[in-house]
Motif scaffolding. Structure first.
Motif, PDB file in Angstrom:
ATOM      1  N   UNK A  97       0.834  -1.191   0.000  1.00 31.99           N
ATOM      2  CA  UNK A  97       0.000   0.000   0.000  1.00 31.99           C
ATOM      3  C   UNK A  97       0.876   1.251   0.000  1.00 31.99           C
ATOM      4  N   UNK A  98       1.931   1.209   0.803  1.00 31.93           N
ATOM      5  CA  UNK A  98       2.747   2.406   0.999  1.00 31.93           C
ATOM      6  C   UNK A  98       3.534   2.791  -0.258  1.00 31.93           C
ATOM      7  N   UNK A  99       4.154   1.803  -0.899  1.00 35.97           N
ATOM      8  CA  UNK A  99       5.073   2.135  -1.986  1.00 35.97           C
ATOM      9  C   UNK A  99       4.397   2.827  -3.173  1.00 35.97           C
ATOM     10  N   UNK A 100       3.253   2.333  -3.686  1.00 35.33           N
ATOM     11  CA  UNK A 100       2.646   3.056  -4.801  1.00 35.33           C
ATOM     12  C   UNK A 100       2.220   4.472  -4.407  1.00 35.33           C
ATOM     13  N   UNK A 101       1.713   4.650  -3.191  1.00 35.04           N
ATOM     14  CA  UNK A 101       1.303   5.992  -2.769  1.00 35.04           C
ATOM     15  C   UNK A 101       2.534   6.886  -2.663  1.00 35.04           C
ATOM     16  N   UNK A 102       3.586   6.315  -2.124  1.00 34.41           N
ATOM     17  CA  UNK A 102       4.835   7.069  -2.020  1.00 34.41           C
ATOM     18  C   UNK A 102       5.287   7.519  -3.414  1.00 34.41           C
ATOM     19  N   UNK A 103       5.178   6.600  -4.380  1.00 31.16           N
ATOM     20  CA  UNK A 103       5.642   6.914  -5.728  1.00 31.16           C
ATOM     21  C   UNK A 103       4.896   8.112  -6.304  1.00 31.16           C
ATOM     22  N   UNK A 104       3.611   8.264  -5.988  1.00 25.33           N
ATOM     23  CA  UNK A 104       2.886   9.426  -6.507  1.00 25.33           C
ATOM     24  C   UNK A 104       3.201  10.675  -5.684  1.00 25.33           C
ATOM     25  N   UNK A 105       3.352  10.510  -4.378  1.00 23.19           N
ATOM     26  CA  UNK A 105       3.574  11.679  -3.523  1.00 23.19           C
ATOM     27  C   UNK A 105       4.974  12.254  -3.697  1.00 23.19           C
ATOM     28  N   UNK A 106       5.930  11.397  -4.011  1.00 22.28           N
ATOM     29  CA  UNK A 106       7.309  11.874  -4.077  1.00 22.28           C
ATOM     30  C   UNK A 106       7.497  12.830  -5.256  1.00 22.28           C
ATOM     31  N   UNK A 107       6.640  12.688  -6.274  1.00 24.90           N
ATOM     32  CA  UNK A 107       6.772  13.587  -7.422  1.00 24.90           C
ATOM     33  C   UNK A 107       5.753  14.730  -7.361  1.00 24.90           C
ATOM     34  N   UNK A 108       5.047  14.827  -6.233  1.00 26.76           N
ATOM     35  CA  UNK A 108       4.060  15.900  -6.091  1.00 26.76           C
ATOM     36  C   UNK A 108       4.785  17.245  -6.012  1.00 26.76           C
ATOM     37  N   UNK A 109       4.339  18.189  -6.834  1.00 30.49           N
ATOM     38  CA  UNK A 109       4.976  19.505  -6.854  1.00 30.49           C
ATOM     39  C   UNK A 109       4.529  20.299  -5.624  1.00 30.49           C
ATOM     40  N   UNK A 110       5.475  20.573  -4.736  1.00 31.51           N
ATOM     41  CA  UNK A 110       5.135  21.240  -3.476  1.00 31.51           C
ATOM     42  C   UNK A 110       4.590  22.647  -3.704  1.00 31.51           C
ATOM     43  N   UNK A 111       4.911  23.224  -4.863  1.00 35.00           N
ATOM     44  CA  UNK A 111       4.411  24.577  -5.142  1.00 35.00           C
ATOM     45  C   UNK A 111       2.891  24.580  -5.237  1.00 35.00           C
ATOM     46  N   UNK A 112       2.333  23.429  -5.605  1.00 31.84           N
ATOM     47  CA  UNK A 112       0.873  23.340  -5.677  1.00 31.84           C
ATOM     48  C   UNK A 112       0.271  23.482  -4.285  1.00 31.84           C
ATOM     49  N   UNK A 113       0.942  22.890  -3.294  1.00 29.62           N
ATOM     50  CA  UNK A 113       0.449  23.001  -1.921  1.00 29.62           C
ATOM     51  C   UNK A 113       0.575  24.449  -1.445  1.00 29.62           C
ATOM     52  N   UNK A 114       1.701  25.091  -1.815  1.00 30.94           N
ATOM     53  CA  UNK A 114       1.882  26.503  -1.456  1.00 30.94           C
ATOM     54  C   UNK A 114       0.786  27.347  -2.094  1.00 30.94           C
ATOM     55  N   UNK A 115       0.483  27.021  -3.361  1.00 34.81           N
ATOM     56  CA  UNK A 115      -0.561  27.766  -4.060  1.00 34.81           C
ATOM     57  C   UNK A 115      -1.891  27.597  -3.346  1.00 34.81           C
ATOM     58  N   UNK A 116      -2.174  26.399  -2.913  1.00 39.87           N
ATOM     59  CA  UNK A 116      -3.418  26.141  -2.184  1.00 39.87           C
ATOM     60  C   UNK A 116      -3.466  26.986  -0.932  1.00 39.87           C
ATOM     61  N   UNK A 117      -2.350  27.097  -0.269  1.00 48.27           N
ATOM     62  CA  UNK A 117      -2.248  27.882   0.947  1.00 48.27           C
ATOM     63  C   UNK A 117      -2.453  29.370   0.638  1.00 48.27           C
TER      64      UNK A 117
END
Lengths: 401, 303
Positions: free
Chosen positions: B185-205
């Motif tokens: 369960x962890x590894x596939x989720x990790x694979x998507x999260x590791x390439x998540x662009x953190x700027x998108x989270x900043x933009x959300x903020x």
């Protein structure tokens, strides 16, 4: 497909390609052809011709594959098998000792397809329990033994010379035998003398029993006063099965296991168990003192034997016979018995054992006298229908179905 | 590199693939051959076996027939175990997601500034694979044993009554399944999260999204593909698992799953038609379930 195509050009091109690969008549035909090939291959798995023994190449091929149960031959600290090494030295036959039998049923399930086709199963001799040997002989999956190569077979104890499933021992010879009885943890629980003691309230959830139907149901039937070697009825079997079911459902019986039941005794999950005689000696040896006591239940114990047999497809029959002959020497048999702690079928082994250790020769679980044997019974051979019906009912309880 | 070849010159690539390529067919041959031999053939053999009837002459043998009643019989006999398997697998998937997602988030996002710690944490997730699955499950059996520490504490505070134990219960089996499938369960989720662009989270903020809203509207949709593969990778093997629920490991007669039933029918009872029918039913059930799941969650993410 009315959904817009994804943006990714790679996927666009792949989808475009997939669309072009329409199902033409030609591909349809090719598909049918492949299906037919597969069907033909699948049909190959079912055989059904008269079986004949494989040609013996023992004279040119000095090797032998022997399949056996775990902890069933003398073993030194380095994991070598001393008696087997001596055999290799004496006869120049290279023995490949395979610990591949863990359960009669699952071993049979693994090799039955090759046996049905008369092929080599990768073992030239294998040791299986009486009732399973019965099945192999009936199905014609064994080669008759050439007793000229096994003169020591004359050392076989009289009581085992004419079993119901193989009169005159044409196809099989015993390797080791043993009792199924009761063992209990002397430190944690009061004396257990009969099967009914296992159902005591203080043992709630701490009782283990064997997944071998003949042993578990066998001792319960004996407790009920049924002679398991005689012509018992289905009702008598079912009465014992009902007791078993009640104790499983109430949680009195913690677990029903194969050879691994010893783990439960060691980690304390079970304090008393229906078990095999030789294992308890080994457990006590490992613990360093007599932590568990093995008793023949008051109602009686079951007695079984595991037997050498030569599978129909084995091309090394003479080598196998040479090995069997070697193990039928009283001195060798005594050496094995001293390690495995099971009953040896070889006459004279007790005398030979005195030379190793006089106390050993007195051990009733290895060299039982007439009184001890009188407390035990051999489960009678079941007809195929009975086997199926009883086994299904027994397994249904284990599956909770 | 082959990917860039595709994407950089789409127009040029199309005519090449359009041509009916015999070379491509030739290159596919080993794969097709492999599939026919090791997938299609056994499957057909299984279907044939599942329809066999008992041989009227030789007991314990089976002959080819069209005995579809085999399916009705196994559904009736083992329906309870089948439902239980689906239930246990669903529970295990749920708990694995509950544990696996935060773990993947922690490794993939929180630890991103510390590459060394990140790799170390990843190794810790994967490390259990270096030890046999069977041994790890047996170790849990020891930990949960009656004389073990966990049972000792639980019975001293009265949660475990006399004669009750942890092993052989629904709890221990679901626990074992969850534990064993957490890495899947962890590894596939990790694979998507590791390439998540953190700027998108900043933009959300920046757009006044609370952390919860940002998580729900940005992080979750972007990791949906990983969650989906993770749940599939957990649910499918868990539904057919026969180790955790086995009496030899964490189960008992009360916790039998469909895998144990198939095993017993194949190896002990040697009722091959019943075992084959059950296997096919399990396969069909999972296939339908996965199809519905994939359809409902949208196929785009999978592509």
């Amino acid at each position: 497909m009315n959904r817009p195509l994804p943006e990714d050009p790679m996927i666009r091109s792949l989808i475009a390609q997939a669309k072009r690969a329409q199902l033409s008549r030609r591909t349809m035909l090719a598909g049918t052809g492949a299906g037919a090939t597969a069907l033909a291959l699948a049909a190959c798995t079912t055989g059904g011709t008269e079986l004949s023994p494989a040609d013996d190449i023992s004279a040119d091929d000095k090797t032998l594959n022997w399949a056996n149960w775990p902890f069933y031959i003398d073993e030194d600290d380095d994991g070598n098998y001393p008696t087997l090494l001596a055999f290799q030295e004496e006869f120049g036959i290279d023995v490949n000792y395979l610990v591949t039998v863990d359960d009669n049923n699952s071993y049979f399930a693994t090799v039955r397809d090759q046996l049905a086709l008369g092929q080599d199963i990768g073992a030239d001799t294998v040791c299986l329990t009486d009732w399973m040997v019965n099945r192999w002989i009936q199905l014609g999956y064994t080669q008759p033994l050439n007793k000229d190569n096994i003169p020591n077979a004359a050392n076989l104890v009289a009581s085992l010379q004419n079993p119901q499933f193989d009169p005159g021992r044409v196809h099989s010879l015993p390797w080791q035998g043993g009792f199924a009885g009761i063992a209990y943890n002397v430190e944690e629980t009061a004396e257990v003398r009969a099967v009914s003691d296992l159902w005591r309230p203080d043992l709630l959830g701490r009782v283990g029993v064997l997944s071998e139907m003949r042993d578990t149901i066998g001792v319960i039937m004996l407790e009920n006063g049924v002679d398991i070697s005689g012509d018992f009825t289905a009702d008598e079997f079912n009465a014992a099965l009902d007791i078993f079911r009640t104790q499983v459902e109430s949680g009195q019986i913690r677990n029903v296991r194969g050879n691994a039941y010893t783990e439960d005794l060691v980690n304390g999950d079970t304090l008393a168990a229906i078990c095999w005689s030789g294992d308890i000696t080994v457990l006590n040896f490992e613990a360093g003192y007599e932590k568990w006591k093995f008793v023949l239940p008051e109602g009686g114990a079951t007695l079984w034997n595991d037997n050498f047999l030569i599978p129909i497809g084995s091309p090394r029959k003479t080598n196998a016979e040479t090995l069997i002959n070697y193990y039928y020497q009283p001195e060798v048999a005594a050496e094995v018995a001293a390690w495995v702690n099971y009953i040896t079928p070889v006459e004279g082994a007790q005398e030979a054992a005195i030379a190793i250790d006089p106390e050993l020769a007195e051990n009733q679980l290895i060299f039982p006298n007439a009184d001890t044997l009188a407390q035990s019974k051999i489960f009678r051979g079941l007809t195929a229908q009975e086997e199926n019906e009883y086994q299904a009912a027994f397994q249904a309880i284990l599956l909770g179905a | 590199m082959a990917f860039t070849a595709f994407s950089s010159s789409t127009a040029a690539a199309e005519p090449v693939v359009r041509r009916k390529s015999r070379v491509a067919l030739f290159l596919l041959l080993p794969g097709i051959f492999y599939l026919i031999l090791f997938f299609v053939t056994p499957l057909i053999s299984l279907i044939i076996t599942s329809l066999q009837a008992p041989d009227p002459l030789i007991f314990g043998q089976f002959v080819n027939a069209f005995n579809w009643q085999n399916y009705a019989i196994v559904i009736e006999t083992y329906g309870e175990q089948a439902v239980r398997s689906a239930g246990y697998a669903a529970l295990a998937t749920f708990f694995a997601l509950l544990i696996g997602f935060p773990l993947a988030y922690f490794i993939g996002i929180t630890l991103r500034p510390y590459p060394l710690l990140q790799s170390l944490a990843l190794v810790l997730v994967i490390a259990p694979f270096f030890i046999s699955f069977l041994l790890r499950t047996l170790a849990w059996k020891q930990i949960f044993s009656t004389e073990g520490p966990v049972s000792g504490i639980l019975s001293s505070i009265g949660i475990l009554g006399p004669g009750e134990s942890i092993t052989g219960t629904t709890f221990s089996v679901v626990f074992g399944l969850t534990y064993n499938f957490i890495p899947f369960m962890t590894l596939p989720i990790y694979a998507t999260l590791v390439s998540l662009d953190l700027r998108l989270l900043e933009a959300g903020n920046d757009l006044y999204g609370s952390p919860a809203t940002t998580f729900r509207t940005v992080t979750l949709p972007l990791s949906a593909a990983g969650v989906m593969s993770g749940t599939l990778l957990t649910f499918i093997p868990a539904a057919g698992d026969y180790i955790n629920a086995s009496r030899e490991f964490l189960g008992s007669a009360d916790t039998t799953m469909i895998g144990n039933v198939i095993e017993t029918n194949f190896l002990v009872l040697q009722n091959f038609p019943a075992a084959a029918a059950l296997s096919l039913l399990l396969m069909g059930f999972i296939l339908v379930l996965v199809a519905v799941y994939v359809k409902r969650s949208g196929t785009e993410e999978l592509l």
